[in-house]
Scaffold this motif. Structure first.
Motif, mmCIF file in Angstrom:
data_model
loop_
_atom_site.group_PDB
_atom_site.id
_atom_site.type_symbol
_atom_site.label_atom_id
_atom_site.label_comp_id
_atom_site.label_asym_id
_atom_site.label_seq_id
_atom_site.Cartn_x
_atom_site.Cartn_y
_atom_site.Cartn_z
ATOM 1 N N ALA A 135 49.802 47.503 37.279
ATOM 2 C CA ALA A 135 49.558 46.042 37.007
ATOM 3 C C ALA A 135 49.554 45.380 38.557
ATOM 4 C CB ALA A 135 50.122 45.412 36.119
ATOM 5 N N HIS A 136 49.101 44.083 38.460
ATOM 6 C CA HIS A 136 49.398 43.207 39.663
ATOM 7 C C HIS A 136 50.154 42.233 39.333
ATOM 8 C CE1 HIS A 136 47.919 40.893 43.039
ATOM 9 N NE2 HIS A 136 47.504 41.869 43.558
ATOM 10 N N ALA A 141 45.123 39.300 36.068
ATOM 11 C CA ALA A 141 45.238 39.984 35.106
ATOM 12 C C ALA A 141 43.620 39.498 34.527
ATOM 13 C CB ALA A 141 46.383 39.269 34.030
ATOM 14 N N PRO A 142 43.161 40.923 33.943
ATOM 15 C CA PRO A 142 43.644 42.056 33.507
ATOM 16 C C PRO A 142 43.379 42.954 35.129
ATOM 17 C CG PRO A 142 41.436 41.924 32.855
ATOM 18 C CD PRO A 142 41.639 40.590 33.036
ATOM 19 N N TYR A 143 44.275 43.903 35.256
ATOM 20 C CA TYR A 143 44.537 44.536 36.575
ATOM 21 C C TYR A 143 45.526 45.817 36.093
ATOM 22 C CZ TYR A 143 44.566 45.702 41.471
ATOM 23 O OH TYR A 143 44.469 46.414 42.733
ATOM 24 N N ASP A 144 45.188 46.710 35.519
ATOM 25 C CA ASP A 144 45.949 47.824 35.194
ATOM 26 C C ASP A 144 45.033 49.086 34.648
ATOM 27 O OD1 ASP A 144 48.312 49.281 34.224
ATOM 28 O OD2 ASP A 144 49.142 47.353 33.258
ATOM 29 N N ALA A 145 45.756 50.142 34.464
ATOM 30 C CA ALA A 145 45.107 51.410 33.764
ATOM 31 C C ALA A 145 45.126 51.322 32.552
ATOM 32 C CB ALA A 145 45.811 52.250 34.181
ATOM 33 N N ALA A 200 35.726 35.038 26.090
ATOM 34 C CA ALA A 200 35.337 34.781 27.420
ATOM 35 C C ALA A 200 35.633 33.244 27.791
ATOM 36 C CB ALA A 200 33.639 35.000 27.242
ATOM 37 N N ALA A 201 35.418 32.248 26.830
ATOM 38 C CA ALA A 201 35.760 31.020 27.322
ATOM 39 C C ALA A 201 37.046 30.447 26.598
ATOM 40 C CB ALA A 201 34.543 30.044 27.013
ATOM 41 N N ASP A 202 37.750 31.241 25.879
ATOM 42 C CA ASP A 202 38.788 30.883 25.263
ATOM 43 C C ASP A 202 39.962 30.346 26.282
ATOM 44 O OD1 ASP A 202 41.468 30.773 23.970
ATOM 45 O OD2 ASP A 202 40.929 32.080 22.446
ATOM 46 N N PRO A 203 40.648 29.129 25.932
ATOM 47 C CA PRO A 203 41.453 28.792 27.139
ATOM 48 C C PRO A 203 42.615 29.558 27.485
ATOM 49 C CG PRO A 203 40.678 26.812 25.617
ATOM 50 C CD PRO A 203 40.214 28.128 25.092
ATOM 51 N N ALA A 204 43.014 30.406 26.443
ATOM 52 C CA ALA A 204 44.032 31.269 26.581
ATOM 53 C C ALA A 204 43.778 32.406 27.476
ATOM 54 C CB ALA A 204 44.674 31.681 25.244
ATOM 55 N N TYR A 205 42.519 32.457 27.611
ATOM 56 C CA TYR A 205 42.140 33.590 28.582
ATOM 57 C C TYR A 205 40.958 33.160 29.762
ATOM 58 C CZ TYR A 205 43.582 36.213 24.372
ATOM 59 O OH TYR A 205 44.225 36.788 23.402
ATOM 60 N N ALA A 206 40.676 32.036 29.684
ATOM 61 C CA ALA A 206 39.468 31.793 30.516
ATOM 62 C C ALA A 206 39.931 31.541 31.979
ATOM 63 C CB ALA A 206 39.108 30.317 30.007
ATOM 64 N N GLU A 229 50.535 40.027 28.336
ATOM 65 C CA GLU A 229 50.731 41.056 27.230
ATOM 66 C C GLU A 229 49.299 40.864 26.149
ATOM 67 O OE1 GLU A 229 54.229 40.994 25.051
ATOM 68 O OE2 GLU A 229 55.481 41.854 26.993
ATOM 69 N N LYS A 230 49.138 39.755 25.929
ATOM 70 C CA LYS A 230 48.041 39.437 24.886
ATOM 71 C C LYS A 230 46.625 39.985 25.703
ATOM 72 C CE LYS A 230 50.044 35.705 22.301
ATOM 73 N NZ LYS A 230 50.037 34.490 22.024
ATOM 74 N N THR A 231 46.312 39.485 26.988
ATOM 75 C CA THR A 231 45.201 39.902 27.794
ATOM 76 C C THR A 231 45.166 41.618 27.768
ATOM 77 O OG1 THR A 231 45.502 37.784 29.141
ATOM 78 C CG2 THR A 231 44.140 39.759 29.917
ATOM 79 N N ASP A 232 46.390 41.934 28.059
ATOM 80 C CA ASP A 232 46.197 43.603 27.975
ATOM 81 C C ASP A 232 45.809 44.131 26.763
ATOM 82 O OD1 ASP A 232 46.550 43.757 30.989
ATOM 83 O OD2 ASP A 232 48.663 43.980 30.705
#
Length: 422
Positions: free
Chosen positions: A253-254, A258-262, A295-301, A311-314
């Motif tokens: 990961a970075h 995020a996301p940046y992982d395998a 895509a536009a959810d504030p938790a991920y935007a 953890e949720k993003t991954d």
């Protein structure tokens, strides 16, 4: 220095490189054609440096102990009975087996150095000086010689005489502290300290030869494994010195993206992806994950939000990619303009389609027969191809080199009888 009758096993490779492989037109000479290098070397750092010089056309004479030679010859037997480290770092060289503790052996060595342009050594700290082979002594005796000392920690300071193996220097340089998972530091899977020192020695020789072309003088080149690897630690070093905190270990990961992982795919492979900005996140969510809702959810935007909720993003990414095979996942990611890669094994690297498509593989000779090897990564102007000569057997060129120095058969027989050569 000419070697009357010397054969170094490079005839076929030399013939290959004199013609452009695609146009059959004559190629330019290699950059180091006519340069002679003498190396008292072992293990990885010096041998890998001098192999780069050999690839560029230099004649490299490798001086080895009569009783077994470079100890890297015995690391393993995986390359058709030869050691994989040795095969990798020693092609294109001539081997002379010579006892340097015997004054007659040192006399032979000085005969070789007298006709050389470059001398390289990575003996244990102090050993070269005891033999009169340190760069200061040699440059005083041979003003045009470029003399290279490769050491673990440098010639001075409290660590000067400390044993320096690659893993130990990786630890001292802090590389291990930033490599691995949050729970477990690990060393790099390649000899990073050795390779770093080798590449700085290689570039140092090239710079010194350029300088000699202007001034007529050679000179000393000094490289330590710690200095070399400390330079490669530039980003975490400056981050820590100027930001006050060491970067954390994050595995694949970075730390700040995020996301940046395998992520595992349905067929058991793993695909690595990297989202560099919020526009890419929207494309990833809509076109690859088929989750327009995130895509536009504030938790991920935003990247800041995704990093806070790593953890949720991954989990969102892993759930979607886990339904796809690796080929389909890669195709979708590339169509969406998302940076991605396969998490390949070493065997998969050996069969990598990009290396095959670009004709990066050659065969080199060895005492065990032809061996597959990669072309060096430096593309040369004028169509010249690097010289990828044979891996030498221990002492293979001893007699030819001695005869080139003017020794008679009787003298050579006496040296062999007394164990000075093998």
């Amino acid at each position: 220095m000419d070697t009357d009758g010397t054969t170094d096993g490079t005839t076929d490779s030399t013939a290959d490189r004199t013609t452009d492989r695609t146009t059959d037109s004559p190629a330019d000479p290699l950059p180091l054609d006519g340069v002679t290098v003498v190396a008292v070397e072992q293990a990885v750092s010096a041998p890998f440096a001098t192999r780069q010089l050999a690839d560029l056309g230099a004649r490299v004479v490798k001086v080895e102990r009569p009783d077994g030679g470079d100890f890297a010859r015995a690391y393993d037997t995986t390359a058709q009975g030869l050691a994989s480290h040795f095969v990798w770092a020693n092609r294109g060289k001539e081997s002379i087996a010579l006892d340097l503790k015997d004054p007659r052996g040192r006399e032979v060595l000085h005969g070789l150095i007298d006709g050389a342009d470059v001398f390289v050594q990575n003996l244990a700290q102090g050993a070269a000086a005891r033999l009169g082979l340190d760069s200061a002594a040699l440059c005083a005796r041979y003003p045009r010689l470029v003399a290279v000392d490769i050491s673990g920690y440098g010639a001075e300071g409290p660590y000067a005489h400390k044993r320096a193996y690659d893993m130990l220097v990786q630890c001292e340089a802090g590389l291990v502290s930033v490599t691995g998972t949050p729970e477990q530091p690990v060393k790099a899977g390649i000899p990073a300290a050795d390779i770093a020192a080798a590449m700085y020695a290689f570039s140092g020789v090239l710079a010194a030869l350029l300088r000699r072309g202007i001034t007529g003088r050679g000179g000393r080149v000094e490289v330590s494994m710690l200095d070399a690897l400390a330079e490669w630690m530039g980003h975490p070093l400056h981050h820590t010195m100027h930001g006050g905190e060491q970067p954390v270990r994050t595995g694949l990961a970075h730390a700040v993206i995020a996301p940046y992982d395998a992520y595992p795919t349905a067929d058991g492979d793993r695909v690595l992806l990297s989202v560099q900005n919020d526009r890419e996140w929207r494309r990833l969510a809509e076109q690859v994950l088929e989750r327009p809702d995130v895509a536009a959810d504030p938790a991920y935007a935003t990247n800041a939000a995704r990093t806070r909720s790593r953890e949720k993003t991954d989990a969102v990414v892993a759930e979607a990619l886990g339904r796809l095979g690796a080929d389909e996942a890669i195709a979708r990611l590339e169509a969406a303009g998302i940076a991605c890669a396969r998490l390949n094994s070493v065997a998969q690297l050996a069969g990598h389609p990009q290396l095959a498509a670009r004709d990066r593989w050659r065969e080199v000779g060895s005492p065990a027969g032809p061996l597959r090897a990669l072309l060096p990564p430096i593309g040369l102007p004028g169509g010249a191809e690097p010289r990828m000569g044979a891996v030498p057997a221990l002492g293979e060129h001893t007699e030819a080199l001695l005869r080139a120095l003017g020794m008679t058969g009787a003298q050579i027989t006496a040296l062999r009888r007394d164990g000075v050569i093998a």
